[in-house]
Design a protein around this motif. Structure first.
Motif, PDB file in Angstrom:
ATOM      1  N   GLN A   1      -0.678  -0.695  -3.753  1.00  0.00           N
ATOM      2  CA  GLN A   1       0.273  -0.103  -4.679  1.00  0.00           C
ATOM      3  C   GLN A   1      -0.438   0.316  -5.960  1.00  0.00           C
ATOM      4  OE1 GLN A   1       1.424  -1.615  -7.761  1.00  0.00           O
ATOM      5  NE2 GLN A   1      -0.184  -3.112  -7.542  1.00  0.00           N
ATOM      6  N   THR A   2       0.161   1.248  -6.664  1.00  0.00           N
ATOM      7  CA  THR A   2      -0.430   1.744  -7.904  1.00  0.00           C
ATOM      8  C   THR A   2       0.526   1.619  -9.089  1.00  0.00           C
ATOM      9  OG1 THR A   2       0.325   3.987  -7.394  1.00  0.00           O
ATOM     10  CG2 THR A   2      -1.909   3.400  -6.696  1.00  0.00           C
ATOM     11  N   LEU A   3       1.709   1.081  -8.863  1.00  0.00           N
ATOM     12  CA  LEU A   3       2.694   0.993  -9.936  1.00  0.00           C
ATOM     13  C   LEU A   3       2.383  -0.112 -10.936  1.00  0.00           C
ATOM     14  CD1 LEU A   3       6.044   1.395  -7.955  1.00  0.00           C
ATOM     15  CD2 LEU A   3       4.880   3.088  -9.368  1.00  0.00           C
ATOM     16  N   ALA A   4       1.935  -1.255 -10.440  1.00  0.00           N
ATOM     17  CA  ALA A   4       1.721  -2.426 -11.288  1.00  0.00           C
ATOM     18  C   ALA A   4       0.237  -2.700 -11.479  1.00  0.00           C
ATOM     19  CB  ALA A   4       2.389  -3.650 -10.664  1.00  0.00           C
ATOM     20  N   HIS A   5      -0.056  -3.265 -12.615  1.00  0.00           N
ATOM     21  CA  HIS A   5      -1.430  -3.724 -12.862  1.00  0.00           C
ATOM     22  C   HIS A   5      -1.590  -5.059 -12.131  1.00  0.00           C
ATOM     23  CE1 HIS A   5      -5.189  -4.364 -14.925  1.00  0.00           C
ATOM     24  NE2 HIS A   5      -4.767  -5.559 -15.280  1.00  0.00           N
ATOM     25  N   GLN A   6      -2.547  -5.133 -11.208  1.00  0.00           N
ATOM     26  CA  GLN A   6      -2.748  -6.362 -10.451  1.00  0.00           C
ATOM     27  C   GLN A   6      -3.549  -7.362 -11.269  1.00  0.00           C
ATOM     28  OE1 GLN A   6      -3.906  -6.233  -6.364  1.00  0.00           O
ATOM     29  NE2 GLN A   6      -2.655  -4.440  -5.935  1.00  0.00           N
ATOM     30  N   VAL A   7      -3.100  -8.613 -11.239  1.00  0.00           N
ATOM     31  CA  VAL A   7      -3.771  -9.683 -11.973  1.00  0.00           C
ATOM     32  C   VAL A   7      -4.077 -10.833 -11.028  1.00  0.00           C
ATOM     33  CG1 VAL A   7      -2.687  -9.093 -14.177  1.00  0.00           C
ATOM     34  CG2 VAL A   7      -1.559 -10.725 -12.664  1.00  0.00           C
ATOM     35  N   ASP A   8      -5.058 -11.628 -11.403  1.00  0.00           N
ATOM     36  CA  ASP A   8      -5.349 -12.848 -10.662  1.00  0.00           C
ATOM     37  C   ASP A   8      -4.706 -14.020 -11.421  1.00  0.00           C
ATOM     38  OD1 ASP A   8      -6.996 -13.255 -12.869  1.00  0.00           O
ATOM     39  OD2 ASP A   8      -8.852 -12.983 -11.762  1.00  0.00           O
ATOM     40  N   TYR A   9      -4.924 -15.242 -10.934  1.00  0.00           N
ATOM     41  CA  TYR A   9      -4.274 -16.392 -11.558  1.00  0.00           C
ATOM     42  C   TYR A   9      -4.767 -16.631 -12.986  1.00  0.00           C
ATOM     43  CZ  TYR A   9      -1.814 -17.627  -7.322  1.00  0.00           C
ATOM     44  OH  TYR A   9      -0.955 -17.604  -6.242  1.00  0.00           O
TER      45      TYR A   9
ATOM     46  N   LEU B   1       0.873 -10.062  -8.963  1.00  0.00           N
ATOM     47  CA  LEU B   1      -0.182 -10.991  -8.574  1.00  0.00           C
ATOM     48  C   LEU B   1      -0.943 -10.376  -7.404  1.00  0.00           C
ATOM     49  CD1 LEU B   1      -1.167 -13.707  -9.597  1.00  0.00           C
ATOM     50  CD2 LEU B   1       0.300 -14.798  -7.922  1.00  0.00           C
ATOM     51  N   GLY B   2      -2.196 -10.075  -7.623  1.00  0.00           N
ATOM     52  CA  GLY B   2      -3.018  -9.390  -6.633  1.00  0.00           C
ATOM     53  C   GLY B   2      -3.114 -10.120  -5.310  1.00  0.00           C
ATOM     54  N   GLU B   3      -3.197 -11.434  -5.365  1.00  0.00           N
ATOM     55  CA  GLU B   3      -3.296 -12.231  -4.143  1.00  0.00           C
ATOM     56  C   GLU B   3      -2.063 -12.037  -3.260  1.00  0.00           C
ATOM     57  OE1 GLU B   3      -3.052 -16.903  -3.506  1.00  0.00           O
ATOM     58  OE2 GLU B   3      -4.965 -16.288  -4.393  1.00  0.00           O
ATOM     59  N   ASP B   4      -0.902 -11.915  -3.882  1.00  0.00           N
ATOM     60  CA  ASP B   4       0.321 -11.717  -3.112  1.00  0.00           C
ATOM     61  C   ASP B   4       0.407 -10.301  -2.554  1.00  0.00           C
ATOM     62  OD1 ASP B   4       1.159 -14.337  -3.444  1.00  0.00           O
ATOM     63  OD2 ASP B   4       2.201 -13.896  -5.302  1.00  0.00           O
ATOM     64  N   CYS B   5      -0.100  -9.328  -3.293  1.00  0.00           N
ATOM     65  CA  CYS B   5      -0.165  -7.952  -2.767  1.00  0.00           C
ATOM     66  C   CYS B   5      -1.107  -7.901  -1.567  1.00  0.00           C
ATOM     67  CB  CYS B   5      -0.638  -6.989  -3.849  1.00  0.00           C
ATOM     68  SG  CYS B   5       0.564  -6.707  -5.163  1.00  0.00           S
ATOM     69  N   ASP B   6      -2.248  -8.549  -1.694  1.00  0.00           N
ATOM     70  CA  ASP B   6      -3.229  -8.571  -0.603  1.00  0.00           C
ATOM     71  C   ASP B   6      -2.658  -9.258   0.638  1.00  0.00           C
ATOM     72  OD1 ASP B   6      -5.003  -7.314  -2.296  1.00  0.00           O
ATOM     73  OD2 ASP B   6      -6.143  -9.136  -2.746  1.00  0.00           O
ATOM     74  N   ALA B   7      -1.950 -10.366   0.447  1.00  0.00           N
ATOM     75  CA  ALA B   7      -1.396 -11.124   1.574  1.00  0.00           C
ATOM     76  C   ALA B   7      -0.368 -10.296   2.344  1.00  0.00           C
ATOM     77  CB  ALA B   7      -0.758 -12.414   1.076  1.00  0.00           C
ATOM     78  N   ARG B   8       0.247  -9.339   1.659  1.00  0.00           N
ATOM     79  CA  ARG B   8       1.258  -8.494   2.303  1.00  0.00           C
ATOM     80  C   ARG B   8       0.732  -7.099   2.623  1.00  0.00           C
ATOM     81  NH1 ARG B   8       2.691 -12.351  -0.669  1.00  0.00           N
ATOM     82  NH2 ARG B   8       4.559 -13.581  -0.240  1.00  0.00           N
ATOM     83  N   GLU B   9      -0.602  -6.968   2.544  1.00  0.00           N
ATOM     84  CA  GLU B   9      -1.275  -5.690   2.804  1.00  0.00           C
ATOM     85  C   GLU B   9      -0.593  -4.555   2.053  1.00  0.00           C
ATOM     86  OE1 GLU B   9      -1.551  -5.302   7.050  1.00  0.00           O
ATOM     87  OE2 GLU B   9      -3.023  -6.915   7.180  1.00  0.00           O
ATOM     88  N   LEU B  10      -0.319  -4.811   0.784  1.00  0.00           N
ATOM     89  CA  LEU B  10       0.382  -3.864  -0.054  1.00  0.00           C
ATOM     90  C   LEU B  10      -0.611  -3.164  -0.971  1.00  0.00           C
ATOM     91  CD1 LEU B  10       3.038  -2.701  -1.163  1.00  0.00           C
ATOM     92  CD2 LEU B  10       3.183  -4.684  -2.654  1.00  0.00           C
TER      93      LEU B  10
ATOM     94  N   GLU C   1       7.240 -12.861  -2.692  1.00  0.00           N
ATOM     95  CA  GLU C   1       7.905 -11.765  -1.972  1.00  0.00           C
ATOM     96  C   GLU C   1       8.399 -10.661  -2.898  1.00  0.00           C
ATOM     97  OE1 GLU C   1       8.347 -10.881   1.317  1.00  0.00           O
ATOM     98  OE2 GLU C   1       6.814 -12.399   1.549  1.00  0.00           O
ATOM     99  N   ALA C   2       8.461 -10.923  -4.196  1.00  0.00           N
ATOM    100  CA  ALA C   2       8.929  -9.887  -5.134  1.00  0.00           C
ATOM    101  C   ALA C   2       7.992  -8.679  -5.175  1.00  0.00           C
ATOM    102  CB  ALA C   2       9.088 -10.470  -6.530  1.00  0.00           C
ATOM    103  N   VAL C   3       6.733  -8.851  -4.777  1.00  0.00           N
ATOM    104  CA  VAL C   3       5.817  -7.701  -4.785  1.00  0.00           C
ATOM    105  C   VAL C   3       6.269  -6.624  -3.801  1.00  0.00           C
ATOM    106  CG1 VAL C   3       3.825  -9.060  -5.576  1.00  0.00           C
ATOM    107  CG2 VAL C   3       4.153  -8.661  -3.122  1.00  0.00           C
ATOM    108  N   GLN C   4       7.148  -6.982  -2.855  1.00  0.00           N
ATOM    109  CA  GLN C   4       7.668  -5.987  -1.904  1.00  0.00           C
ATOM    110  C   GLN C   4       8.421  -4.873  -2.636  1.00  0.00           C
ATOM    111  OE1 GLN C   4       6.729  -5.908   1.091  1.00  0.00           O
ATOM    112  NE2 GLN C   4       6.409  -7.978   1.820  1.00  0.00           N
ATOM    113  N   ALA C   5       8.877  -5.145  -3.847  1.00  0.00           N
ATOM    114  CA  ALA C   5       9.586  -4.136  -4.639  1.00  0.00           C
ATOM    115  C   ALA C   5       8.680  -2.962  -4.990  1.00  0.00           C
ATOM    116  CB  ALA C   5      10.128  -4.766  -5.917  1.00  0.00           C
TER     117      ALA C   5
END
Length: 97
Positions: free
Chosen positions: A72-80, A61-70, A35-39
């Motif tokens: 965003q361009t602020l953070a570099h998305q990573v996988d596990y 974590l890209g998977e968490d951004c995807d799960a929340r339909e987020l 849920e921290a990706v909501q930030a």
């Protein structure tokens, strides 16, 4: 010593992300998951605060951004796999439980 800080709690109802940001040092990085990706949701005061972090210091974590339909361009998305690599790249990992 450089530290990777990992935060998963929701910023709207928990103070861990704010506490983490207060101790984030030079050379440290922050990985948001759960849920921290909501930030990262813009526009918000927290997204504005996170946008001031040095380049290369903010990951999500890209998977968490995807799960929340987020989108965003602020953070570099990573996988596990990249999460594990980040954990090995820093001297310490501090998970804010």
């Amino acid at each position: 010593m450089a530290t990777l800080h990992v935060v998963s709690s929701p910023p709207s109802t928990d103070s861990r992300l704010n506490s983490c940001l207060r101790v984030l040092g030079p050379g440290d990085a922050l990985l948001l998951c759960g849920e921290a990706v909501q930030a990262l949701r813009e526009p918000s005061p927290m997204a504005q605060t996170l946008s001031a972090l040095p380049a290369g210091a903010l990951y999500a974590l890209g998977e968490d951004c995807d799960a929340r339909e987020l989108e965003q361009t602020l953070a570099h998305q990573v996988d596990y796999t990249a999460f594990v690599a980040l954990s090995l790249a820093y001297d310490r990992v501090n998970t804010w439980l």
